[in-house]
Design a protein around this motif. Structure first.
Motif, PDB file in Angstrom:
ATOM      1  N   ARG A  96     -61.648  -1.302  58.360  1.00 47.01           N
ATOM      2  CA  ARG A  96     -62.534  -2.025  57.437  1.00 47.01           C
ATOM      3  C   ARG A  96     -63.237  -1.047  56.496  1.00 47.01           C
ATOM      4  O   ARG A  96     -63.394  -1.303  55.306  1.00 47.01           O
ATOM      5  CB  ARG A  96     -63.563  -2.834  58.225  1.00 47.01           C
ATOM      6  CG  ARG A  96     -63.000  -4.083  58.869  1.00 47.01           C
ATOM      7  CD  ARG A  96     -64.102  -4.943  59.464  1.00 47.01           C
ATOM      8  NE  ARG A  96     -63.567  -6.188  59.999  1.00 47.01           N
ATOM      9  CZ  ARG A  96     -63.150  -6.354  61.244  1.00 47.01           C
ATOM     10  NH1 ARG A  96     -63.201  -5.334  62.085  1.00 47.01           N
ATOM     11  NH2 ARG A  96     -62.670  -7.510  61.645  1.00 47.01           N
ATOM     12  N   GLU A  97     -63.671   0.084  57.069  1.00 46.95           N
ATOM     13  CA  GLU A  97     -64.364   1.082  56.265  1.00 46.95           C
ATOM     14  C   GLU A  97     -63.450   1.675  55.195  1.00 46.95           C
ATOM     15  O   GLU A  97     -63.894   1.945  54.077  1.00 46.95           O
ATOM     16  CB  GLU A  97     -64.924   2.180  57.168  1.00 46.95           C
ATOM     17  CG  GLU A  97     -66.068   1.740  58.057  1.00 46.95           C
ATOM     18  CD  GLU A  97     -65.650   0.819  59.196  1.00 46.95           C
ATOM     19  OE1 GLU A  97     -66.506   0.050  59.664  1.00 46.95           O
ATOM     20  OE2 GLU A  97     -64.470   0.858  59.610  1.00 46.95           O
ATOM     21  N   THR A  98     -62.174   1.884  55.539  1.00 49.22           N
ATOM     22  CA  THR A  98     -61.199   2.363  54.560  1.00 49.22           C
ATOM     23  C   THR A  98     -61.169   1.441  53.344  1.00 49.22           C
ATOM     24  O   THR A  98     -61.215   1.891  52.196  1.00 49.22           O
ATOM     25  CB  THR A  98     -59.790   2.431  55.171  1.00 49.22           C
ATOM     26  OG1 THR A  98     -59.798   3.279  56.310  1.00 49.22           O
ATOM     27  CG2 THR A  98     -58.772   2.946  54.152  1.00 49.22           C
ATOM     28  N   PHE A  99     -61.086   0.151  53.603  1.00 50.32           N
ATOM     29  CA  PHE A  99     -60.946  -0.809  52.516  1.00 50.32           C
ATOM     30  C   PHE A  99     -62.244  -0.954  51.724  1.00 50.32           C
ATOM     31  O   PHE A  99     -62.223  -1.228  50.526  1.00 50.32           O
ATOM     32  CB  PHE A  99     -60.458  -2.154  53.053  1.00 50.32           C
ATOM     33  CG  PHE A  99     -59.093  -2.072  53.680  1.00 50.32           C
ATOM     34  CD1 PHE A  99     -58.023  -1.560  52.973  1.00 50.32           C
ATOM     35  CD2 PHE A  99     -58.875  -2.463  54.985  1.00 50.32           C
ATOM     36  CE1 PHE A  99     -56.761  -1.447  53.545  1.00 50.32           C
ATOM     37  CE2 PHE A  99     -57.631  -2.364  55.568  1.00 50.32           C
ATOM     38  CZ  PHE A  99     -56.559  -1.850  54.851  1.00 50.32           C
ATOM     39  N   LYS A 100     -63.379  -0.753  52.374  1.00 51.45           N
ATOM     40  CA  LYS A 100     -64.654  -0.762  51.653  1.00 51.45           C
ATOM     41  C   LYS A 100     -64.785   0.465  50.753  1.00 51.45           C
ATOM     42  O   LYS A 100     -65.159   0.376  49.589  1.00 51.45           O
ATOM     43  CB  LYS A 100     -65.819  -0.777  52.654  1.00 51.45           C
ATOM     44  CG  LYS A 100     -66.062  -2.096  53.339  1.00 51.45           C
ATOM     45  CD  LYS A 100     -67.243  -1.965  54.296  1.00 51.45           C
ATOM     46  CE  LYS A 100     -67.504  -3.249  55.043  1.00 51.45           C
ATOM     47  NZ  LYS A 100     -68.625  -3.105  56.022  1.00 51.45           N
ATOM     48  N   ILE A 101     -64.465   1.646  51.304  1.00 47.32           N
ATOM     49  CA  ILE A 101     -64.720   2.898  50.594  1.00 47.32           C
ATOM     50  C   ILE A 101     -63.664   3.182  49.525  1.00 47.32           C
ATOM     51  O   ILE A 101     -63.980   3.588  48.405  1.00 47.32           O
ATOM     52  CB  ILE A 101     -64.807   4.057  51.607  1.00 47.32           C
ATOM     53  CG1 ILE A 101     -66.062   3.893  52.483  1.00 47.32           C
ATOM     54  CG2 ILE A 101     -64.819   5.416  50.906  1.00 47.32           C
ATOM     55  CD1 ILE A 101     -66.094   4.791  53.698  1.00 47.32           C
ATOM     56  N   TYR A 103     -60.926   0.958  48.525  1.00 45.09           N
ATOM     57  CA  TYR A 103     -60.492  -0.175  47.712  1.00 45.09           C
ATOM     58  C   TYR A 103     -61.653  -1.058  47.238  1.00 45.09           C
ATOM     59  O   TYR A 103     -61.441  -1.985  46.456  1.00 45.09           O
ATOM     60  CB  TYR A 103     -59.486  -1.026  48.497  1.00 45.09           C
ATOM     61  CG  TYR A 103     -58.226  -0.285  48.895  1.00 45.09           C
ATOM     62  CD1 TYR A 103     -57.287   0.105  47.951  1.00 45.09           C
ATOM     63  CD2 TYR A 103     -57.990   0.045  50.228  1.00 45.09           C
ATOM     64  CE1 TYR A 103     -56.137   0.786  48.315  1.00 45.09           C
ATOM     65  CE2 TYR A 103     -56.838   0.730  50.607  1.00 45.09           C
ATOM     66  CZ  TYR A 103     -55.913   1.101  49.648  1.00 45.09           C
ATOM     67  OH  TYR A 103     -54.782   1.777  50.018  1.00 45.09           O
ATOM     68  N   HIS A 104     -62.857  -0.794  47.758  1.00 45.14           N
ATOM     69  CA  HIS A 104     -64.056  -1.548  47.368  1.00 45.14           C
ATOM     70  C   HIS A 104     -63.920  -3.038  47.672  1.00 45.14           C
ATOM     71  O   HIS A 104     -64.418  -3.892  46.929  1.00 45.14           O
ATOM     72  CB  HIS A 104     -64.371  -1.339  45.884  1.00 45.14           C
ATOM     73  CG  HIS A 104     -64.424   0.112  45.503  1.00 45.14           C
ATOM     74  ND1 HIS A 104     -65.412   0.978  45.936  1.00 45.14           N
ATOM     75  CD2 HIS A 104     -63.574   0.877  44.758  1.00 45.14           C
ATOM     76  CE1 HIS A 104     -65.187   2.194  45.466  1.00 45.14           C
ATOM     77  NE2 HIS A 104     -64.087   2.160  44.743  1.00 45.14           N
ATOM     78  N   ASP A 105     -63.253  -3.357  48.781  1.00 42.01           N
ATOM     79  CA  ASP A 105     -63.082  -4.753  49.175  1.00 42.01           C
ATOM     80  C   ASP A 105     -64.410  -5.319  49.675  1.00 42.01           C
ATOM     81  O   ASP A 105     -65.084  -4.706  50.511  1.00 42.01           O
ATOM     82  CB  ASP A 105     -62.040  -4.878  50.286  1.00 42.01           C
ATOM     83  CG  ASP A 105     -60.624  -4.619  49.801  1.00 42.01           C
ATOM     84  OD1 ASP A 105     -60.443  -4.451  48.582  1.00 42.01           O
ATOM     85  OD2 ASP A 105     -59.705  -4.577  50.637  1.00 42.01           O
ATOM     86  N   ALA A 106     -64.759  -6.495  49.204  1.00 42.06           N
ATOM     87  CA  ALA A 106     -65.989  -7.142  49.659  1.00 42.06           C
ATOM     88  C   ALA A 106     -65.807  -7.769  51.040  1.00 42.06           C
ATOM     89  O   ALA A 106     -66.751  -7.833  51.829  1.00 42.06           O
ATOM     90  CB  ALA A 106     -66.398  -8.218  48.651  1.00 42.06           C
ATOM     91  N   ASP A 107     -64.603  -8.228  51.332  1.00 46.12           N
ATOM     92  CA  ASP A 107     -64.299  -8.838  52.630  1.00 46.12           C
ATOM     93  C   ASP A 107     -63.072  -8.128  53.211  1.00 46.12           C
ATOM     94  O   ASP A 107     -61.968  -8.654  53.160  1.00 46.12           O
ATOM     95  CB  ASP A 107     -64.049 -10.338  52.463  1.00 46.12           C
ATOM     96  CG  ASP A 107     -63.822 -11.045  53.786  1.00 46.12           C
ATOM     97  OD1 ASP A 107     -64.259 -10.502  54.833  1.00 46.12           O
ATOM     98  OD2 ASP A 107     -63.193 -12.119  53.792  1.00 46.12           O
ATOM     99  N   PRO A 108     -63.259  -6.926  53.755  1.00 41.57           N
ATOM    100  CA  PRO A 108     -62.110  -6.090  54.102  1.00 41.57           C
ATOM    101  C   PRO A 108     -61.348  -6.554  55.336  1.00 41.57           C
ATOM    102  O   PRO A 108     -61.924  -7.124  56.269  1.00 41.57           O
ATOM    103  CB  PRO A 108     -62.751  -4.720  54.341  1.00 41.57           C
ATOM    104  CG  PRO A 108     -64.146  -5.023  54.752  1.00 41.57           C
ATOM    105  CD  PRO A 108     -64.543  -6.237  53.979  1.00 41.57           C
TER     106      PRO A 108
END
Length: 199
Positions: A96-101, A103-108
């Protein structure tokens, strides 16, 4: 020879692999990464080690004939056949952290880390025990002068595979990777097969 089992896109599984058995990880459609982690089935504190494996091989890209070692410097897997020759053993499972940091995903998505966490839980393996994975088919290119790396499209094509032999009784975690960049911006299945030695 057993029939392959399919791991659906962006998911994972875990299973036992006995010493001497062969595990073949297959890319059915091409350009799809699979994160592989292993634990000593008799002592879960012994786990696959990127650092020791790369150190003892004196190279970044492991392939046919190379050993994958544990944190205790015991051989866990040997690579007996590899049709691609380019895999990653540096980068941690996506999360989840990968996608937040990145890809900037709001709902990873929970990523490979979350999929491994769920699959390994029935074996008594918690999230803090999940190590850097051997990322089958992942193509990380490193600039020799700067050390800057980029994640490029996998070199694997439909039907490519890497075959391992278990050097001890193991618990295996395996995924069909969830990160866009790793898989050339498409999500596909991974297949695997477990066979007795000689198959």
């Amino acid at each position: 020879m057993t029939s392959p089992i399919t791991i659906p896109p962006r998911s994972g599984t875990a299973f036992r692999l006995a010493k001497g058995e062969h595990l073949t990880v297959i890319d059915p459609e091409g350009e799809q990464v699979s994160d592989l982690v292993v634990f000593n089935a008799e002592d879960l504190g012994e786990v696959i080690s990127s650092g020791r494996s790369l150190d003892y091989a004196s190279k970044l890209y492991l392939t046919t004939g190379d050993l994958i070692y544990s944190n205790r410097s015991n051989a866990m897997l040997s690579i007996v056949e590899d049709t691609v020759g380019r895999h990653d053993f540096l980068l941690t499972p996506c999360s989840r952290e990968t996608f937040k940091i990145i890809y900037h995903d709001a709902d990873p998505h929970q990523g490979c880390f979350g999929n491994l966490e769920a699959a390994l839980a029935p074996f008594g393996i918690g999230p803090d025990a999940i190590p850097v994975a051997f990322n089958c088919f992942m193509n990380v290119v490193i600039a020799p002068q700067t050390g800057v790396f980029t994640v490029e499209a996998p070199l694997s094509r439909a039907g490519d595979f890497v075959k391992f032999r278990a050097e001890m009784d193991l618990i295996v975690g395996l995924t069909a990777c969830s990160a866009l960049q790793s898989n050339n911006y498409a999500f596909k299945p991974i297949a695997y097969r477990v066979d007795q030695a000689g198959c």
